[in-house]
Motif scaffolding. Structure first.
Motif, PDB file in Angstrom:
ATOM      1  N   SER B  17     -77.677 -82.033 -31.449  1.00  0.00           N
ATOM      2  CA  SER B  17     -77.701 -80.781 -31.400  1.00  0.00           C
ATOM      3  C   SER B  17     -78.080 -80.153 -32.663  1.00  0.00           C
ATOM      4  CB  SER B  17     -75.921 -80.198 -31.154  1.00  0.00           C
ATOM      5  OG  SER B  17     -75.513 -80.572 -32.413  1.00  0.00           O
ATOM      6  N   LEU B  18     -78.212 -80.795 -33.794  1.00  0.00           N
ATOM      7  CA  LEU B  18     -78.832 -80.208 -35.180  1.00  0.00           C
ATOM      8  C   LEU B  18     -78.403 -78.861 -35.446  1.00  0.00           C
ATOM      9  CD1 LEU B  18     -82.485 -81.390 -34.068  1.00  0.00           C
ATOM     10  CD2 LEU B  18     -81.016 -82.524 -35.776  1.00  0.00           C
ATOM     11  N   GLY B  19     -76.995 -78.986 -35.341  1.00  0.00           N
ATOM     12  CA  GLY B  19     -76.436 -77.487 -35.906  1.00  0.00           C
ATOM     13  C   GLY B  19     -76.274 -76.365 -34.725  1.00  0.00           C
ATOM     14  N   THR B  20     -76.822 -76.558 -33.863  1.00  0.00           N
ATOM     15  CA  THR B  20     -76.704 -75.467 -32.869  1.00  0.00           C
ATOM     16  C   THR B  20     -75.483 -75.778 -32.125  1.00  0.00           C
ATOM     17  OG1 THR B  20     -78.099 -76.754 -31.256  1.00  0.00           O
ATOM     18  CG2 THR B  20     -79.209 -75.034 -32.616  1.00  0.00           C
ATOM     19  N   PRO B  21     -74.914 -74.853 -31.472  1.00  0.00           N
ATOM     20  CA  PRO B  21     -73.729 -75.145 -30.551  1.00  0.00           C
ATOM     21  C   PRO B  21     -73.729 -76.338 -29.630  1.00  0.00           C
ATOM     22  CG  PRO B  21     -73.994 -72.845 -30.488  1.00  0.00           C
ATOM     23  CD  PRO B  21     -75.436 -73.417 -31.200  1.00  0.00           C
ATOM     24  N   GLU B 166     -69.635 -69.404 -21.697  1.00  0.00           N
ATOM     25  CA  GLU B 166     -69.976 -69.032 -23.031  1.00  0.00           C
ATOM     26  C   GLU B 166     -70.128 -70.564 -23.764  1.00  0.00           C
ATOM     27  OE1 GLU B 166     -69.872 -66.041 -25.110  1.00  0.00           O
ATOM     28  OE2 GLU B 166     -70.071 -65.474 -22.947  1.00  0.00           O
ATOM     29  N   PRO B 167     -70.919 -70.817 -24.696  1.00  0.00           N
ATOM     30  CA  PRO B 167     -70.980 -71.898 -25.532  1.00  0.00           C
ATOM     31  C   PRO B 167     -69.660 -72.142 -26.320  1.00  0.00           C
ATOM     32  CG  PRO B 167     -72.651 -70.578 -26.297  1.00  0.00           C
ATOM     33  CD  PRO B 167     -72.126 -69.944 -24.992  1.00  0.00           C
ATOM     34  N   PRO B 168     -69.267 -73.189 -26.263  1.00  0.00           N
ATOM     35  CA  PRO B 168     -67.851 -73.363 -26.920  1.00  0.00           C
ATOM     36  C   PRO B 168     -67.761 -73.021 -28.379  1.00  0.00           C
ATOM     37  CG  PRO B 168     -68.711 -75.469 -26.286  1.00  0.00           C
ATOM     38  CD  PRO B 168     -69.525 -74.607 -25.830  1.00  0.00           C
ATOM     39  N   ASP B 169     -66.867 -72.479 -28.936  1.00  0.00           N
ATOM     40  CA  ASP B 169     -66.718 -72.371 -30.300  1.00  0.00           C
ATOM     41  C   ASP B 169     -66.604 -73.832 -30.939  1.00  0.00           C
ATOM     42  OD1 ASP B 169     -65.362 -72.070 -32.865  1.00  0.00           O
ATOM     43  OD2 ASP B 169     -64.475 -70.148 -32.211  1.00  0.00           O
ATOM     44  N   SER B 170     -67.390 -73.879 -32.201  1.00  0.00           N
ATOM     45  CA  SER B 170     -67.593 -75.306 -32.706  1.00  0.00           C
ATOM     46  C   SER B 170     -66.475 -75.558 -33.472  1.00  0.00           C
ATOM     47  CB  SER B 170     -68.956 -75.532 -33.552  1.00  0.00           C
ATOM     48  OG  SER B 170     -69.358 -74.485 -34.397  1.00  0.00           O
ATOM     49  N   ALA B 171     -65.869 -74.484 -34.241  1.00  0.00           N
ATOM     50  CA  ALA B 171     -64.828 -74.755 -34.932  1.00  0.00           C
ATOM     51  C   ALA B 171     -63.544 -75.234 -34.221  1.00  0.00           C
ATOM     52  CB  ALA B 171     -64.363 -73.416 -35.711  1.00  0.00           C
TER      53      ALA B 171
END
Lengths: 233, 245
Positions: B17-21, B166-171
């Motif tokens: 994912s290289l930092g993207t969601p 929605e893409p999930p919240d990474s936190a």
């Protein structure tokens, strides 16, 4: 213990192993029979999740305290040790092993238990889980009792495999996951019933299981219907 | 779940994912070399009857999903219906032709010989299926199966979080991933209780439970124990979940 009771238990368990039986219900019966025949206070079955941890799949009572004690042994305690070594574990007095499993021992003792045994559930070279026995009195089980316990653990394993004719390793892996998922569905259904009927979790399980019996349904099927809302109990 | 395995799997996904969601596509891409298969695909249940292919890593994986959607049969269909994995080490064995008469020849023609279908579900909450395939027959080793199941866990978590599209919240995802109490029996019992309190689906009830735990920075198992212990209800009229005094 009476030989008649032992014979009855094995006949009853064998009778259950017919088409369309429910794995979790069967394992529950094994744990109830274990507590009775081995004269211990409680029994539980943990199975491998095939990712490196153990999960609870059945218990002789559904009291929260017992389930908590079983689920505490995800990766530490007598059951994981039994599972990893493939050997029975006998702890005649929990007070002597506080250093070995501090959290488990504290929880087991506060639940009123004094001794613990764990027996491996094996299939050929694989160990797939463990049968856990708890008693309120200290002391090791006799060799005869252990042998009977191991026979019951073997019956539990056979039941798990019987659910779908085991042709190969793959089917065992499939069956283990299915059993663990059934267990989660049953927990969800217990919650629904506990809330609607204002019962505790043990009573909810008894009601769910009783309804499945009287209506001739598989426990996990009825549990799913309760969670989906297509049926009420 | 073994913590090191879970950590390793998420690291492999993170490299994609290289930092993207993180998305299901990243899980599929990481699962191919991670498990040692030739391709991966995910079918998501849009509703109890409607299925949708969300991602496939290559043509064969895409066709496998397509055949199952079209014909309504195959390992993925059975994995979904039977609440457990379907692990086919050689699709060319006669028993599989009998089991899936239309799917099997089509899948073989597409180039798949071994197919491993892993359901993405939390008890009665059925989210979809992760399909892995190999061009050659053969089983997964115990270690490969453990990794495959861990990738399925990751995909399931993403689908739960991204249920609204929605893409999930990474936190939030990271916070949940590291919660050792998430498998406790009380979590599932509490889901059932919240479902009954609010008259919502199991999936929505589980989402409410997780959102409450996250918002209050508490372990899922601890919040669930409060629900089961009847110290916390979700149907208070104040519009917010409330502690019982």
């Amino acid at each position: 213990m009476s030989e008649r009771l032992v014979a009855e238990a094995f006949v009853e368990l064998a009778d259950t192993l017919v088409d369309e039986f429910d794995v979790v219900d069967f394992l529950h019966q094994v744990t109830v029979r274990c507590a009775q025949l081995l004269d211990v206070a409680a029994a539980g079955v943990l199975l491998t999740d095939q990712r490196g941890a153990l999960r609870v799949v059945a218990a002789s009572t559904e009291e929260t305290r017992l389930l908590e004690l079983l689920q505490q042994q995800t990766d530490q305690g007598p059951c994981p040790e039994c599972f990893h070594t493939g050997r029975p574990i006998a702890i005649a007095d929990l007070a002597t092993v506080t250093d070995r499993w501090p959290r488990f021992v504290a929880a087991a003792r506060s639940a009123g238990f004094a001794s613990v045994h764990a027996l491996p559930m094996r299939l050929r070279t694989d160990v797939i889980g463990a049968l856990n026995l708890f008693d309120t009195r200290p002391g090791a089980l006799t060799d005869d009792t252990i042998r009977l316990g191991q026979a019951l653990a073997d019956v539990a394993t056979i039941g798990l495999l019987q659910a779908r004719a085991i042709r190969e390793r793959e089917t065992l892996a499939e069956q283990l996951q299915t059993a663990l998922t059934s267990r989660v569905i049953i927990e969800q259904a217990k919650g629904v019933i506990a809330e609607r009927r204002q019962l505790d979790m043990d009573q909810s399980f008894t009601l769910l299981r009783g309804t499945a019996r009287t209506t001739n349904r598989r426990l996990s099927e009825l549990a799913r219907a309760v969670v989906d809302g297509s049926e009420t109990v | 779940m073994n913590e090191t395995r879970r950590g390793r799997i998420w690291t492999q996904i993170g490299r994609r994912s290289l930092g993207t969601p993180v998305t299901v596509a990243h899980v599929c891409a990481a699962a191919v070399p991670g498990v040692g298969v030739d391709g991966a695909g995910v079918t998501v249940m849009v509703s109890t009857t409607v299925r949708d292919t969300v991602h496939a890593t290559d043509r064969v994986a895409g066709e496998l999903e397509e055949w199952q959607l079209t014909f309504g049969q195959g390992p993925c269909v059975d994995a979904f219906a039977e609440d457990g994995p379907v692990l086919i080490i050689d699709l060319d064995a006669p028993i599989h032709l009998a089991r899936w008469p239309v799917f099997t020849p089509a899948a073989l023609r597409s180039g798949a010989r071994a197919v491993f279908a892993l359901p993405l579900q939390v008890g009665a909450i059925r989210l979809g299926v992760l399909d892995l395939y190999r061009a050659r027959p053969g089983p997964l080793s115990d270690d490969q199966l453990a990794d495959a199941l861990a990738f399925a866990d990751a995909a399931g978590m993403l689908l739960l979080e991204g249920a609204g599209g929605e893409p999930p919240d990474s936190a939030e995802l990271a916070w949940q991933r590291d919660d050792p109490t998430s498998h406790h029996a009380e979590v599932h019992q509490a889901t059932g209780m919240i479902l009954a309190q609010l008259g919502i689906s199991a999936e929505a009830a589980f989402a409410r439970l997780r959102a409450y735990a996250y918002a209050n920075d508490r372990r899922l198992g601890n919040v669930a124990a409060d629900v089961v212990g009847r110290r916390l209800r979700f149907d208070d009229n104040r519009g917010e979940e409330g502690e019982r005094s």
